[in-house]
Design a protein around this motif. Structure first.
Motif, PDB file in Angstrom:
ATOM      1  N   MET A   1       0.847  -1.174   0.000  1.00  0.00           N
ATOM      2  CA  MET A   1       0.000   0.000   0.000  1.00  0.00           C
ATOM      3  C   MET A   1       0.894   1.238   0.000  1.00  0.00           C
ATOM      4  N   PRO A   2       0.723   2.140  -0.986  1.00  0.00           N
ATOM      5  CA  PRO A   2       1.601   3.319  -1.045  1.00  0.00           C
ATOM      6  C   PRO A   2       1.308   4.319   0.071  1.00  0.00           C
ATOM      7  N   LEU A   3       2.315   5.072   0.395  1.00  0.00           N
ATOM      8  CA  LEU A   3       2.228   6.134   1.373  1.00  0.00           C
ATOM      9  C   LEU A   3       1.348   7.252   0.826  1.00  0.00           C
ATOM     10  N   GLU A   4       0.520   7.861   1.660  1.00  0.00           N
ATOM     11  CA  GLU A   4      -0.244   9.035   1.242  1.00  0.00           C
ATOM     12  C   GLU A   4       0.599  10.271   1.534  1.00  0.00           C
ATOM     13  N   LEU A   5       0.927  11.031   0.503  1.00  0.00           N
ATOM     14  CA  LEU A   5       1.668  12.281   0.672  1.00  0.00           C
ATOM     15  C   LEU A   5       0.689  13.434   0.501  1.00  0.00           C
ATOM     16  N   HIS A   6       0.511  14.186   1.575  1.00  0.00           N
ATOM     17  CA  HIS A   6      -0.372  15.346   1.554  1.00  0.00           C
ATOM     18  C   HIS A   6       0.496  16.570   1.268  1.00  0.00           C
ATOM     19  N   LEU A   7       0.422  17.098   0.049  1.00  0.00           N
ATOM     20  CA  LEU A   7       1.318  18.153  -0.415  1.00  0.00           C
ATOM     21  C   LEU A   7       0.562  19.259  -1.133  1.00  0.00           C
TER      22      LEU A   7
ATOM     23  N   LEU B   1       1.651  21.418  -4.200  1.00  0.00           N
ATOM     24  CA  LEU B   1       2.741  21.521  -5.170  1.00  0.00           C
ATOM     25  C   LEU B   1       3.009  22.956  -5.617  1.00  0.00           C
ATOM     26  N   HIS B   2       2.227  23.918  -5.125  1.00  0.00           N
ATOM     27  CA  HIS B   2       2.552  25.332  -5.346  1.00  0.00           C
ATOM     28  C   HIS B   2       3.597  25.792  -4.333  1.00  0.00           C
ATOM     29  N   SER B   3       3.832  24.981  -3.321  1.00  0.00           N
ATOM     30  CA  SER B   3       4.786  25.296  -2.259  1.00  0.00           C
ATOM     31  C   SER B   3       6.143  24.659  -2.564  1.00  0.00           C
ATOM     32  N   GLN B   4       7.208  25.469  -2.466  1.00  0.00           N
ATOM     33  CA  GLN B   4       8.547  24.955  -2.721  1.00  0.00           C
ATOM     34  C   GLN B   4       8.893  23.793  -1.784  1.00  0.00           C
ATOM     35  N   PRO B   5       8.652  23.911  -0.471  1.00  0.00           N
ATOM     36  CA  PRO B   5       8.991  22.776   0.398  1.00  0.00           C
ATOM     37  C   PRO B   5       8.213  21.503   0.046  1.00  0.00           C
ATOM     38  N   CYS B   6       6.964  21.651  -0.333  1.00  0.00           N
ATOM     39  CA  CYS B   6       6.187  20.462  -0.714  1.00  0.00           C
ATOM     40  C   CYS B   6       6.710  19.849  -2.008  1.00  0.00           C
ATOM     41  N   ARG B   7       7.113  20.688  -2.942  1.00  0.00           N
ATOM     42  CA  ARG B   7       7.710  20.142  -4.157  1.00  0.00           C
ATOM     43  C   ARG B   7       8.988  19.383  -3.812  1.00  0.00           C
ATOM     44  N   SER B   8       9.702  19.835  -2.768  1.00  0.00           N
ATOM     45  CA  SER B   8      10.902  19.128  -2.312  1.00  0.00           C
ATOM     46  C   SER B   8      10.548  17.715  -1.865  1.00  0.00           C
ATOM     47  N   VAL B   9       9.461  17.583  -1.117  1.00  0.00           N
ATOM     48  CA  VAL B   9       9.007  16.269  -0.672  1.00  0.00           C
ATOM     49  C   VAL B   9       8.677  15.396  -1.884  1.00  0.00           C
ATOM     50  N   PHE B  10       7.929  15.957  -2.826  1.00  0.00           N
ATOM     51  CA  PHE B  10       7.523  15.237  -4.029  1.00  0.00           C
ATOM     52  C   PHE B  10       8.746  14.744  -4.806  1.00  0.00           C
TER      53      PHE B  10
ATOM     54  N   LYS C   1      10.070  10.840  -5.382  1.00  0.00           N
ATOM     55  CA  LYS C   1      10.277  10.333  -6.747  1.00  0.00           C
ATOM     56  C   LYS C   1      11.709   9.813  -6.936  1.00  0.00           C
ATOM     57  N   ILE C   2      12.696  10.617  -6.522  1.00  0.00           N
ATOM     58  CA  ILE C   2      14.108  10.258  -6.711  1.00  0.00           C
ATOM     59  C   ILE C   2      14.440   8.959  -5.992  1.00  0.00           C
ATOM     60  N   THR C   3      13.927   8.803  -4.769  1.00  0.00           N
ATOM     61  CA  THR C   3      14.264   7.628  -3.967  1.00  0.00           C
ATOM     62  C   THR C   3      13.283   6.478  -4.188  1.00  0.00           C
ATOM     63  N   LYS C   4      12.349   6.672  -5.130  1.00  0.00           N
ATOM     64  CA  LYS C   4      11.380   5.633  -5.512  1.00  0.00           C
ATOM     65  C   LYS C   4      10.514   5.155  -4.349  1.00  0.00           C
ATOM     66  N   ILE C   5      10.168   6.089  -3.467  1.00  0.00           N
ATOM     67  CA  ILE C   5       9.236   5.778  -2.379  1.00  0.00           C
ATOM     68  C   ILE C   5       7.832   5.754  -2.981  1.00  0.00           C
ATOM     69  N   PRO C   6       7.120   4.625  -2.875  1.00  0.00           N
ATOM     70  CA  PRO C   6       5.773   4.592  -3.455  1.00  0.00           C
ATOM     71  C   PRO C   6       4.828   5.511  -2.673  1.00  0.00           C
ATOM     72  N   PHE C   7       4.091   6.342  -3.405  1.00  0.00           N
ATOM     73  CA  PHE C   7       3.184   7.262  -2.720  1.00  0.00           C
ATOM     74  C   PHE C   7       1.965   7.577  -3.566  1.00  0.00           C
ATOM     75  N   GLU C   8       0.925   8.037  -2.833  1.00  0.00           N
ATOM     76  CA  GLU C   8      -0.287   8.552  -3.459  1.00  0.00           C
ATOM     77  C   GLU C   8      -0.372  10.021  -3.067  1.00  0.00           C
ATOM     78  N   TYR C   9      -0.497  10.894  -4.048  1.00  0.00           N
ATOM     79  CA  TYR C   9      -0.503  12.335  -3.814  1.00  0.00           C
ATOM     80  C   TYR C   9      -1.849  12.827  -3.276  1.00  0.00           C
ATOM     81  N   LYS C  10      -1.801  13.654  -2.197  1.00  0.00           N
ATOM     82  CA  LYS C  10      -2.954  14.388  -1.646  1.00  0.00           C
ATOM     83  C   LYS C  10      -2.441  15.805  -1.338  1.00  0.00           C
ATOM     84  N   ALA C  11      -3.278  16.764  -1.018  1.00  0.00           N
ATOM     85  CA  ALA C  11      -2.830  18.159  -0.845  1.00  0.00           C
ATOM     86  C   ALA C  11      -2.733  18.646   0.612  1.00  0.00           C
ATOM     87  N   VAL C  12      -1.571  19.279   1.034  1.00  0.00           N
ATOM     88  CA  VAL C  12      -1.280  19.892   2.358  1.00  0.00           C
ATOM     89  C   VAL C  12       0.094  20.578   2.354  1.00  0.00           C
TER      90      VAL C  12
END
Length: 166
Positions: free
Chosen positions: A1-7, A9-18, A22-33
């Motif tokens: 089950m992938p991790l839920e990432l609440h991000l 993407l208009h925020s620079q720090p959240c784009r850092s998480v995204f 992606k780079i480390t291939k952590i499976p995730f499902e995108y949500k907003a925060v």
């Protein structure tokens, strides 16, 4: 089950998480925060990523923490101001920001870029040393926002630490 990432993407720090996930291939499902620094640290610990991302060494961790504490009131504040002046206000008001205001905002941004160069990077390629860390991704995202704000904006962090328009 992938991790839920609440991000946000208009925020620079959240784009850092995204980008990190992606780079480390952590499976995730995108949500907003927006709680990016804490999310980055959690992801690095939870998924046992290589140590350079979030160093265990206390001196490197201190540099990492110092940068994250500093960045949001310096590069983030000044970078966001330039972004608003360049990309948002002209669209909202239908007029460019007065040159003196833009020049002043650019001067402030160039000062914090110089601090990144002289204090945080010094003679190292990355904030915590020889390998990229989460702090570097946060820094890169802050600076990339300027590039996205204007196709004519040239980022120059390592040679001269200034932003120039062409």
């Amino acid at each position: 089950m992938p991790l839920e990432l609440h991000l946000d993407l208009h925020s620079q720090p959240c784009r850092s998480v995204f980008v990190f996930a992606k780079i480390t291939k952590i499976p995730f499902e995108y949500k907003a925060v927006d709680l990016a620094a804490a999310i980055l640290q959690y992801l690095a610990a939870k998924h046992c990523t290589p140590d350079h991302w979030y160093p265990a060494d206390l001196q490197k961790r201190a540099r990492f923490d110092e940068y994250l504490s500093w960045q949001h009131t310096n590069i983030r504040a000044n970078g966001s101001k330039v972004f608003w002046f360049r990309a948002v206000l002209p669209v909202v008001t239908g007029a460019p920001v007065p040159k003196e205001k833009m020049d002043s905002a650019m001067e402030d941004l160039n000062l914090v870029l110089k601090i990144i160069e002289e204090k945080f990077l010094q003679d190292r390629p990355f904030i915590t040393g020889e390998k990229i860390s989460l702090a570097d991704i946060v820094a890169i995202e802050e600076m990339m926002q300027q590039k996205w704000a204007s196709g004519s904006l040239l980022l120059r962090i390592r040679s001269g630490c200034s932003l120039k328009t062409h």
